[in-house]
Design a protein around this motif. Structure first.
Motif, PDB file in Angstrom:
ATOM      1  N   UNK A   1      44.621 -19.263 -38.915  1.00  7.30           N
ATOM      2  CA  UNK A   1      45.017 -19.304 -40.323  1.00  7.30           C
ATOM      3  C   UNK A   1      45.259 -20.714 -40.857  1.00  7.30           C
ATOM      4  N   UNK A   2      44.843 -20.968 -42.108  1.00  9.08           N
ATOM      5  CA  UNK A   2      45.094 -22.284 -42.716  1.00  9.08           C
ATOM      6  C   UNK A   2      46.354 -22.281 -43.566  1.00  9.08           C
TER       7      UNK A   2
ATOM      8  N   UNK B   1      57.018 -21.686 -45.184  1.00 11.67           N
ATOM      9  CA  UNK B   1      56.929 -21.436 -43.749  1.00 11.67           C
ATOM     10  C   UNK B   1      55.565 -21.831 -43.208  1.00 11.67           C
ATOM     11  N   UNK B   2      54.520 -21.808 -44.056  1.00 18.44           N
ATOM     12  CA  UNK B   2      53.186 -22.177 -43.607  1.00 18.44           C
ATOM     13  C   UNK B   2      53.057 -23.686 -43.483  1.00 18.44           C
ATOM     14  N   UNK B   3      53.796 -24.400 -44.354  1.00 13.57           N
ATOM     15  CA  UNK B   3      53.777 -25.858 -44.263  1.00 13.57           C
ATOM     16  C   UNK B   3      54.405 -26.281 -42.936  1.00 13.57           C
ATOM     17  N   UNK B   4      55.421 -25.523 -42.480  1.00 15.32           N
ATOM     18  CA  UNK B   4      56.109 -25.871 -41.229  1.00 15.32           C
ATOM     19  C   UNK B   4      55.557 -25.098 -40.031  1.00 15.32           C
ATOM     20  N   UNK B   5      54.392 -24.475 -40.176  1.00 14.43           N
ATOM     21  CA  UNK B   5      53.852 -23.599 -39.136  1.00 14.43           C
ATOM     22  C   UNK B   5      53.633 -24.319 -37.811  1.00 14.43           C
ATOM     23  N   UNK B   6      54.011 -23.670 -36.688  1.00 12.85           N
ATOM     24  CA  UNK B   6      53.779 -24.305 -35.390  1.00 12.85           C
ATOM     25  C   UNK B   6      52.563 -23.735 -34.666  1.00 12.85           C
ATOM     26  N   UNK B   7      52.182 -22.512 -35.008  1.00 14.75           N
ATOM     27  CA  UNK B   7      51.072 -21.894 -34.285  1.00 14.75           C
ATOM     28  C   UNK B   7      50.123 -21.225 -35.259  1.00 14.75           C
ATOM     29  N   UNK B   8      49.089 -21.928 -35.667  1.00 15.82           N
ATOM     30  CA  UNK B   8      48.167 -21.373 -36.658  1.00 15.82           C
ATOM     31  C   UNK B   8      47.158 -20.424 -36.033  1.00 15.82           C
ATOM     32  N   UNK B   9      46.828 -20.646 -34.759  1.00 14.65           N
ATOM     33  CA  UNK B   9      45.817 -19.802 -34.116  1.00 14.65           C
ATOM     34  C   UNK B   9      46.465 -18.618 -33.439  1.00 14.65           C
ATOM     35  N   UNK B  10      45.746 -17.509 -33.349  1.00  9.25           N
ATOM     36  CA  UNK B  10      46.350 -16.341 -32.698  1.00  9.25           C
ATOM     37  C   UNK B  10      46.517 -16.588 -31.204  1.00  9.25           C
ATOM     38  N   UNK B  11      47.613 -16.096 -30.645  1.00  6.70           N
ATOM     39  CA  UNK B  11      47.873 -16.292 -29.215  1.00  6.70           C
ATOM     40  C   UNK B  11      47.442 -15.097 -28.386  1.00  6.70           C
ATOM     41  N   UNK B  12      46.992 -14.042 -29.065  1.00  5.21           N
ATOM     42  CA  UNK B  12      46.460 -12.890 -28.349  1.00  5.21           C
ATOM     43  C   UNK B  12      45.425 -12.254 -29.261  1.00  5.21           C
ATOM     44  N   UNK B  13      44.257 -11.941 -28.726  1.00  5.32           N
ATOM     45  CA  UNK B  13      43.219 -11.367 -29.581  1.00  5.32           C
ATOM     46  C   UNK B  13      42.091 -10.800 -28.741  1.00  5.32           C
ATOM     47  N   UNK B  14      41.321  -9.893 -29.359  1.00  6.54           N
ATOM     48  CA  UNK B  14      40.063  -9.457 -28.745  1.00  6.54           C
ATOM     49  C   UNK B  14      38.926 -10.316 -29.275  1.00  6.54           C
ATOM     50  N   UNK B  15      39.101 -10.718 -30.542  1.00  6.78           N
ATOM     51  CA  UNK B  15      38.054 -11.502 -31.184  1.00  6.78           C
ATOM     52  C   UNK B  15      38.748 -12.483 -32.109  1.00  6.78           C
ATOM     53  N   UNK B  16      38.332 -13.755 -32.115  1.00  6.12           N
ATOM     54  CA  UNK B  16      38.982 -14.714 -32.999  1.00  6.12           C
ATOM     55  C   UNK B  16      38.032 -15.181 -34.080  1.00  6.12           C
ATOM     56  N   UNK B  17      38.541 -15.277 -35.303  1.00  8.88           N
ATOM     57  CA  UNK B  17      37.755 -15.820 -36.409  1.00  8.88           C
ATOM     58  C   UNK B  17      38.323 -17.176 -36.771  1.00  8.88           C
TER      59      UNK B  17
END
Lengths: 283, 346, 163
Positions: free
Chosen positions: A106-107, A119-135
């Protein structure tokens, strides 16, 4: 950020291959351009799915909702949502085999006024940490920063802080929208609604609202991922994130930089210990 | 008997409001971090009598408060003693300014259930002692649909005085005997209109009705819903509901409540506070049986109560079309959409 | 030797509500939540050793400090407590091996959260008291009582209609 078409295609594929019974995603609101969660079983409705920077709601809340219990679910998650999903899996609320997770790197999301959320400006983890498929492309973890509102609060005097929270609690109408929207609040009958009078706080007085909110903050300490479902849900616009961020900060600074749900099989902060935890405040 | 219609300039109206506030216990929408709540005011500057519907709480808490302590008791060696009832501030004679007509209609609709098989004395007294001033909305929100329902803003007597825009001036339409008597002392500053008042009002009402985004054929929807109990649409439309109580608590016509007791040492209080049929354990009975464990049943009950059952029993529709439930719902579920989609099998 | 607290008149209004009048007859109510195996046994030893400690403390016995839901501490402050003392076994000596390792994490979070909310930090205090430390228990209770007495009664977040 627009992954609507990709998600529609994946959803159609999952339904055709019979991998899921129900899909949980986002669709546009009828009256304005905000988005709302969309849960459906009919594959013909897949073309209503969207995903843009307005897709701000945390959908993992629906995994413990009766709509999807014991069914095979296809789900869209962002970085923060995937962390709450890790905790739900560890705590045994949902089986990994029942899920097909579409993780979106997520951006950042925007609110109703089209401004990037704090909260998005201060985000620490933009990418998913668990997934079957990542976009999207995997992004690096960012450093933790203390919330600006919280710092402002800490500079107020004792009575000013007490007045601030007394006022906040007196505006609460005990609708429970915060607790029901929180993905990690999944107890069938919340402790404060139990019939035993030890905790029961049915009437909406300021002290009961305070008790209910404090219970929620303490039970979520070390598990809150700052998705802000609660604050968005609150009809009275209470600043609910303040004490969650407070607990998050204490846990980060004192317990080996622990952050909720960062890896699979992670447990909440109160369910672990370290021999070097500080206890100099204890006599 | 036809009630008066008056003409008044904007400045004179403000002076009228100031005078009302000075001589009566007056409530009006007061701003607080973006939202408006009805509070007691001491001057016109503190409040906004034209507060937009989207951010204003309904006027229901002034007649049926969120929490009220209905009994105080204390316990000693001799037994339990019930204290004398405390003074109920809400039964004082009061005036409320800036009430939306949907809210006022909501209070009128609730009169039916308050005077039904058990007379709710608190409610009746509070209603009797209140004069309601309503301002006709100029721009309806895109969640409002009051004109589609079973009441006509032009002819209803839910409020005592209606304030309508007329270019640079305002029209004051008196709708009840109470309103007529209340405005008696002010006839000096009010220009009474004869025939021409009706024509001006009609034009404003038509403009108002045409400005609505959401429209439905109420009679048709009500008729179709009667046979829609087993419709699958309820499940689909309520799938994203989180079963909180936000819609019920902000609704001007929801009236369910719960009684709870609290005690510290030897003193206790009994409270009556809002409850909501959306909650999972709302229908839980002693013995453990719960008829509505499934979410779609609770939503079906809500939709049917608002649009069918109350009308059947009391002859008036419970939902008044203010749209607050849609605005405050965490996932923006619109009762207008749900009821329309179920009725028309979408 | 632990000091015996001399009964004196209260001269302090509440530190969180300085605008309220002073009640000269107020005595603090301290809610003590003690773990059964160490602190409760320790307090028992205080008694059998005839060491005096302030009677303001009301003791609740729990099997281990890890049984304590942080909400209980808040609830104690909401009902009648002006202060709370939570006491357990020393780290490494827990009867259930690891209980107090978990509970010390919770204690830190509760203490900091209550401070942020506007409670004075001395209202909730913690200690490790073993079954052999009768004298220490008396000292700890006396310290907590004196600290809370200096803060005045707690009026924040109490049940408003029951006085």
């Amino acid at each position: 950020m627009n992954y609507s078409k990709q998600i529609q295609d994946i959803a159609v594929r999952l339904f055709t291959e019979n991998k899921i019974d129900v899909f949980v995603g986002y669709r546009k609101n009828v009256g304005d351009d905000n988005q709302t969660p969309f849960i459906f079983k009919n594959p013909a409705l897949c073309d209503k799915l969207v995903f843009t920077e307005k897709s701000t709601h945390n959908l993992t809340n629906y995994l413990t909702n009766e709509t999807t219990k014991s069914k095979k679910v296809g789900l869209v998650v962002k970085g923060c949502d995937s962390r709450s999903l890790n905790l739900l899996l560890t705590e045994g609320q949902v089986k990994r085999d029942n899920l097909y997770i579409i993780g979106v790197s997520c951006d950042g999301c925007v609110d109703e006024k089209n401004e990037k959320e704090a909260r998005c400006i201060a985000c620490v983890m933009q990418s998913p940490v668990i997934y079957n498929e990542m976009l999207g492309i995997e992004k690096e973890k960012k450093t933790y920063t203390i919330d600006a509102d919280l710092l402002k609060l800490k500079h107020m005097s004792l009575t000013e802080r007490a007045d601030f929270f007394t006022e906040m609690f007196s505006n609460c109408i005990r609708c429970n929208a915060c607790r029901q929207s929180c993905p990690l609040c999944y107890c069938d009958k919340c402790v404060i609604d139990q019939d035993s009078s030890l905790y029961h706080n049915g009437a909406n007085t300021t002290s009961n609202a305070g008790m209910a909110l404090m219970t929620w903050y303490l039970h979520l300490a070390g598990r809150c991922v700052d998705c802000r479902n609660c604050e968005r849900a609150c009809p009275q616009n209470l600043p609910l994130h303040l004490l969650h961020k407070q607990n998050e900060m204490v846990i980060y600074e004192n317990f080996q930089n622990h952050q909720a749900g960062m890896y699979e099989k992670d447990r909440g902060a109160f369910y672990k210990y370290n021999l070097s935890d500080p206890d100099d405040f204890i006599m | 008997m036809a009630f008066s219609i008056f003409h008044i300039s904007n400045d004179e109206l403000h002076k009228l409001y100031e005078d009302i506030i000075k001589n009566n216990e007056t409530y009006a929408p007061v701003e607080h971090s973006g939202d408006y709540k009805f509070k007691k005011v001491n001057s016109l500057k503190e409040c906004n009598t034209d507060a937009p519907i989207k951010t204003t709480a309904s006027v229901k808490p002034l007649f049926f408060p969120q929490t009220s302590a209905i009994m105080h008791y204390s316990e000693d060696a001799k037994g339990i003693k019930i204290d004398d009832p405390k003074e109920d501030v809400l039964t004082h004679k009061k005036v409320i300014l800036g009430v939306k007509h949907c809210d006022a209609r909501g209070m009128q609709v609730l009169d039916s259930v308050a005077k039904w098989d058990w007379q709710d004395e608190d409610w009746i007294k509070r209603r009797e002692n209140t004069v309601i001033f309503s301002t006709l909305c100029v721009t309806p929100e895109n969640t409002c649909f009051c004109t589609s329902l079973d009441y006509d803003v032009k002819t209803t007597d839910a409020y005592d005085v209606l304030v309508v825009n007329d270019g640079q001036k305002k029209l004051l339409k008196v709708c009840t005997e109470k309103g007529e008597q209340f405005l008696e002392p002010y006839t000096g500053v009010l220009t009474k209109l004869n025939g021409e008042g009706d024509a001006k009002l009609k034009a404003e009402f038509t403009k108002f009705k045409n400005a609505f985004h959401l429209k439905m054929d109420y009679k048709e929807v009500n008729a179709k819903l009667q046979g829609a109990f087993e419709n699958d649409g309820w499940d689909f439309e309520s799938a994203r509901c989180v079963s909180c109580s936000a819609c019920a608590f902000v609704c001007p016509t929801c009236h369910c409540f719960k009684i709870s007791d609290e005690k510290v040492r030897d003193k206790g209080v009994r409270y009556k506070s809002y409850d909501s049929c959306n909650q999972k354990y709302f229908t839980l009975m002693a013995g453990g049986h719960n008829p509505r464990t499934q979410k779609y049943r609770r939503w079906r009950q809500r939709g049917m109560h608002k649009f069918v059952y109350y009308k059947e029993r009391f002859g008036v529709n419970l939902c008044v079309g203010c749209g607050r439930c849609t605005v405050k719902c965490p996932v923006n579920i619109s009762i207008f959409e749900v009821v329309n989609n179920v009725a028309n099998n979408i | 030797m632990a000091e015996t607290k001399v009964k004196e008149q209260n001269t302090v209004a509440s530190v969180e509500n300085p605008e309220l009048p002073v009640d000269p007859n107020w005595e603090p109510v301290i809610v003590g939540i003690l773990c059964n195996w160490c602190s409760y046994a320790g307090s028992d030893l205080t008694g059998t050793s005839r060491i005096q400690y302030p009677p303001n403390i009301r003791i609740i016995r729990v099997p281990c400090t890890s049984r304590i839901d942080p909400v209980m501490i808040v609830k104690a402050l909401q009902t009648t407590g002006d202060g709370v003392l939570v006491s357990g076994c020393h780290p490494g000596d827990c009867h259930y091996i690891t209980g107090n390792y978990f509970s010390r994490r919770r204690f830190l979070v509760v203490k900091q959260m209550l401070w942020t909310m506007g409670y004075h930090e001395n209202r909730v205090q913690f200690s490790w008291v073993s079954a052999a430390e009768g004298a220490k228990f008396a000292q700890v209770v006396t310290k907590v009582c004196n600290d809370v007495k200096a803060l005045g009664p707690l009026h924040r977040f109490k049940k408003e209609d029951i006085k």
